[in-house]
Design a protein around this motif. Structure first.
Motif, mmCIF file in Angstrom:
data_model
loop_
_atom_site.group_PDB
_atom_site.id
_atom_site.type_symbol
_atom_site.label_atom_id
_atom_site.label_comp_id
_atom_site.label_asym_id
_atom_site.label_seq_id
_atom_site.Cartn_x
_atom_site.Cartn_y
_atom_site.Cartn_z
ATOM 1 N N SER A 163 0.828 -1.209 0.000
ATOM 2 C CA SER A 163 0.000 0.000 0.000
ATOM 3 C C SER A 163 0.860 1.256 0.000
ATOM 4 O O SER A 163 0.619 2.201 -0.766
ATOM 5 C CB SER A 163 -0.929 -0.009 1.215
ATOM 6 N N LYS A 164 1.880 1.270 0.839
ATOM 7 C CA LYS A 164 2.762 2.442 0.920
ATOM 8 C C LYS A 164 3.510 2.644 -0.395
ATOM 9 O O LYS A 164 3.659 3.777 -0.877
ATOM 10 C CB LYS A 164 3.750 2.272 2.068
ATOM 11 N N ALA A 165 3.968 1.540 -0.985
ATOM 12 C CA ALA A 165 4.725 1.642 -2.236
ATOM 13 C C ALA A 165 3.869 2.220 -3.357
ATOM 14 O O ALA A 165 4.297 3.130 -4.087
ATOM 15 C CB ALA A 165 5.260 0.261 -2.626
ATOM 16 N N VAL A 166 2.662 1.721 -3.506
ATOM 17 C CA VAL A 166 1.776 2.191 -4.583
ATOM 18 C C VAL A 166 1.424 3.656 -4.383
ATOM 19 O O VAL A 166 1.461 4.457 -5.324
ATOM 20 C CB VAL A 166 0.505 1.316 -4.652
ATOM 21 N N LYS A 167 1.093 4.042 -3.147
ATOM 22 C CA LYS A 167 0.717 5.436 -2.881
ATOM 23 C C LYS A 167 1.889 6.385 -3.102
ATOM 24 O O LYS A 167 1.710 7.504 -3.602
ATOM 25 C CB LYS A 167 0.182 5.562 -1.452
ATOM 26 N N ASN A 168 3.089 5.955 -2.747
ATOM 27 C CA ASN A 168 4.264 6.798 -2.965
ATOM 28 C C ASN A 168 4.477 7.090 -4.450
ATOM 29 O O ASN A 168 4.793 8.214 -4.832
ATOM 30 C CB ASN A 168 5.514 6.114 -2.390
ATOM 31 N N VAL A 169 4.331 6.057 -5.266
ATOM 32 C CA VAL A 169 4.561 6.252 -6.702
ATOM 33 C C VAL A 169 3.439 7.086 -7.313
ATOM 34 O O VAL A 169 3.681 7.885 -8.225
ATOM 35 C CB VAL A 169 4.716 4.891 -7.414
ATOM 36 N N GLN A 170 2.225 6.931 -6.812
ATOM 37 C CA GLN A 170 1.143 7.798 -7.282
ATOM 38 C C GLN A 170 1.451 9.258 -6.975
ATOM 39 O O GLN A 170 1.158 10.149 -7.771
ATOM 40 C CB GLN A 170 -0.179 7.399 -6.615
ATOM 41 N N THR A 171 2.062 9.508 -5.831
ATOM 42 C CA THR A 171 2.337 10.880 -5.389
ATOM 43 C C THR A 171 3.601 11.446 -6.025
ATOM 44 O O THR A 171 3.605 12.573 -6.533
ATOM 45 C CB THR A 171 2.476 10.928 -3.860
ATOM 46 N N HIS A 172 4.682 10.675 -5.996
ATOM 47 C CA HIS A 172 5.989 11.184 -6.410
ATOM 48 C C HIS A 172 6.367 10.819 -7.839
ATOM 49 O O HIS A 172 7.330 11.365 -8.382
ATOM 50 C CB HIS A 172 7.073 10.687 -5.448
ATOM 51 N N GLY A 173 5.621 9.881 -8.443
ATOM 52 C CA GLY A 173 5.935 9.476 -9.800
ATOM 53 C C GLY A 173 7.164 8.584 -9.868
ATOM 54 O O GLY A 173 7.668 8.096 -8.850
ATOM 55 N N PHE A 174 7.649 8.382 -11.094
ATOM 56 C CA PHE A 174 8.850 7.569 -11.309
ATOM 57 C C PHE A 174 9.658 8.179 -12.446
ATOM 58 O O PHE A 174 9.128 8.951 -13.262
ATOM 59 C CB PHE A 174 8.488 6.111 -11.626
ATOM 60 N N VAL A 175 10.938 7.871 -12.477
ATOM 61 C CA VAL A 175 11.796 8.401 -13.537
ATOM 62 C C VAL A 175 11.343 7.780 -14.863
ATOM 63 O O VAL A 175 11.221 6.562 -14.973
ATOM 64 C CB VAL A 175 13.277 8.091 -13.278
ATOM 65 N N ASN A 176 11.132 8.611 -15.849
ATOM 66 C CA ASN A 176 10.456 8.201 -17.085
ATOM 67 C C ASN A 176 11.411 7.501 -18.061
ATOM 68 O O ASN A 176 11.477 7.827 -19.246
ATOM 69 C CB ASN A 176 9.846 9.454 -17.745
#
Length: 658
Positions: free
Chosen positions: A376-389
């Motif tokens: 849950s924490k991992a998914v929410k973090n990526v939703q918020t902070h994104g990822f290197v494209n």
């Protein structure tokens, strides 16, 4: 992911391990069209072939006649005046701010100005979308208004979306007369008022008048008739719109050359096949070239994928005859319907992904409830902070011993021999294609290698056939590359540029702050294309005042029409290209008709519409044996913008390569 700089993460959660693509059913990719709809939809909103044909007919009418109903025009010399049928001044609303909105109209103005300043080679791929207009009358108004304001642009409808690009007819006429006259003439043509006339400025050169006559006859012979008139020792060309029902007494050049191409659109579902490999199968079965197929994007091999495609020269009926044959190759075709033009790369909103991560385990030790919290924490973090494209490994051919970016580098250095050898390098395995490649590597005999190469390996067969015909020297290898479709040739150059972009992204984040700094490039406007006018260089004051966010930062894909960051990252690009022997590279290969203008890619990407759940992925128990241990897995669904990679997003979530 192989980069010369260590890849970066944007979040600091712990992550977990797991595996994907054990089965193609655990990795499903569905293309999302420009209207935000999945291409595998079966809902009532899906157009029937008849409705699609009607939509295409509307587009063809617009393109053939350039506009629909128009106001009456008064005959003048050297121009036209817009009037209503009763002679009063035209009051139709040509306010593009009202029709398009201020931001789109401003972007259109910049796009139109950019076209006027570009070379002919650069103009070919420049296109801008104005948005979607569901109402037919609204679309007609947009077409009229844009063409009236910018006669050098042509407008094209694809279903309800309107896009603009340079009108090649305007370009040709503006070489014969002044741009002002060309603009006035095209407004006259757009009005399409039967019996009206337009007179060009006097022209004393008979040969030049002949050139103008020939152009008008070739391009507009069905709509107008032309004649030169002399008055007071001056001769000028007058163009008159034909009356309704009146046909030309003799065939024009346009009549002789006119030929309508057949295009058929469809949705392709494929499993465990590369996009280009699937196209090679279909092209061989249909008796057309791979270049006759067009698509909006390339999809994963180790997956079940749905994507839109268009094939040229093949009718829907002919395509339907081959459906059962394609199914035996792992391809299913649906939504087969006539269309009016090919697809273009990038003409999609994005992709939807349904993933199953098996053998879920934390990197450390934790219980099942804690594992759920970890996910849950991992998914929410990526939703918020994104990822290197980053570009994903499939961009470079992750199953191949020689990756596509190495071929692209050889082409950019115009080392055709090395590029051919890399292209035909064998991979692991003893299948027919590898036997053929090994034979060529060991003997250099293209004819014998061609006999061994399977029929569906269209690219390899085209290359070997050309090598047999022209030889394996530098010139022969160059002609062999020319035998491949343009899209396949340029793919390798783009692979090299993508590799460089990945390295630049890692260098930027490892070296500079995780916020926009002086010299960075950012999007200047919400409308994003590849032109320099859309990027802005961050100033020291803007860095100090935090005017921009990291999600607005873009990095250039190398090319001849991009600007580079004005900080140490710009110097890094120069040094990195020089390291590969491309310090003076113009990103043009004239002998192969290749040109790489470059573009800008956002540094960060974000998943949308994300859902997830923990599931049991243990196998079904075998009769007579103990039930297997429960194996936790993760079902994950999300949407990504076009050209973003699910494996890269998942890597950020898991904090490891999936």
């Amino acid at each position: 992911m192989e980069t010369r700089c260590l890849p970066c993460f944007m979040s600091d959660h712990e992550g977990f391990s797991g595996s994907i693509k054990n089965s193609t059913k655990g990795f499903v990719v569905i293309e999302i069209d420009l209207h935000g709809r999945p291409v595998n939809r079966t809902d009532p909103l899906e157009q029937t072939p008849a409705a699609q044909q009607s939509s295409n007919k509307e587009e063809e009418d617009i393109r053939a006649n350039l506009r629909t109903e128009k106001p009456v025009l008064r005959e003048v010399t050297g121009g036209v005046t817009d009037l209503n049928a009763d002679g009063s001044v035209l009051t139709e609303d040509f306010d593009l701010n009202v029709l398009l909105g201020c931001s789109v109209n401003e972007a259109l103005e910049e796009f139109a100005g950019k076209l006027l300043g570009c070379s002919e080679e650069q103009k070919k791929d420049l296109e801008m979308t104005l948005g979607t207009f569901p109402d037919k009358q609204q679309r007609a108004s947009v077409h009229r208004a844009v063409r009236h304001s910018y006669p050098h642009l042509m407008t094209v409808t694809n279903q309800a979306e309107i896009s603009v690009r340079e009108d090649p007819d305007f370009r040709e006429l503006s070489k014969l007369v002044s741009e002002e006259e060309a603009e006035d003439f095209f407004r006259f043509i757009d009005a399409k008022v039967h019996g009206s006339a337009f007179t060009f400025c006097p022209d004393d050169s008979k040969s030049h008048r002949t050139s103008v006559h020939h152009f008008l006859s070739r391009r507009f012979g069905k709509l107008v008739e032309t004649k030169s008139f002399s008055e007071q020792d001056k001769t000028a060309i007058t163009v008159r719109m034909r009356e309704k029902g009146r046909q030309s007494k003799k065939r024009t050049v346009m009549d002789c050359e006119e030929q309508v191409d057949t295009y058929t659109g469809f949705t392709l579902k494929k499993e465990n096949l590369e996009t280009l490999e699937a196209i090679s199968y279909m092209a061989a079965a249909l008796g057309v070239l791979p270049s006759d197929f067009s698509y909006a994007g390339i999809k994963d091999k180790r997956a079940i994928t749905f994507q839109s495609m268009v094939v040229k020269k093949i009718s829907p009926e002919r395509l339907l005859e081959k459906v059962s044959e394609f199914e035996r190759r792992g391809m299913q075709l649906s939504n087969i319907h006539p269309v009016s033009e090919p697809l273009r790369l990038g003409r999609l909103q994005g992709n939807h992904f349904d993933l199953l991560v098996r053998d879920l385990k934390p990197h450390g030790k934790c219980s099942s409830p804690e594992l759920e919290e970890l996910v849950s924490k991992a998914v929410k973090n990526v939703q918020t902070h994104g990822f290197v494209n980053y570009y994903g490994p499939q961009r470079f051919g992750n199953s191949q011993s020689v990756q596509a970016d190495r071929v692209g580098l050889a082409l950019l250095k115009e080392d055709m021999n090395t590029a051919v050898k890399l292209f035909l390098s064998p991979e692991e395995g003893e299948d027919l294609q590898n036997k053929a490649k090994w034979h060529f590597l060991n003997t250099g005999n293209a004819k014998e290698s061609l006999a061994l190469m399977p029929a569906y390996k269209a690219r390899e067969r085209l290359m070997l056939r050309a090598l047999h015909r022209y030889g394996s020297n530098q010139e022969g290898c160059g002609r062999a590359w020319l035998s491949l479709p343009h899209g396949m040739r340029v793919f390798y150059l783009h692979a090299y540029c993508s590799r460089l972009w990945n390295e630049a992204a890692s260098y930027r984040l490892n070296t500079l702050a995780h916020r926009p700094v002086q010299g960075d490039l950012v999007w200047a406007r919400p409308w994003q294309d590849t032109s320099d006018t859309q990027v802005h260089v961050v100033t020291s004051a803007e860095e100090r005042d935090s005017v921009f966010s990291l999600k607005q930062v873009v990095l250039p894909m190398p090319g001849n029409s991009v600007k580079y960051p004005e900080n140490i990252l710009g110097k890094w690009y120069q040094d990195r290209l020089a390291q590969d022997g491309l310090g003076l590279c113009r990103f043009r290969i004239t002998s192969l008709k290749l040109n790489v203008p470059g573009c800008y890619r956002p540094l960060l990407a974000y998943p949308h519409n994300t859902t997830y759940s923990l599931v049991d992925t243990s196998e079904e128990p075998v009769t007579g044996q103990s039930p297997p241990h429960s194996t936790p897995g993760l079902k994950l669904s999300f949407d990504l913008d076009s050209s973003c990679y699910a494996t890269v997003c998942l890597r950020e979530i898991m904090k490891c390569d999936p």
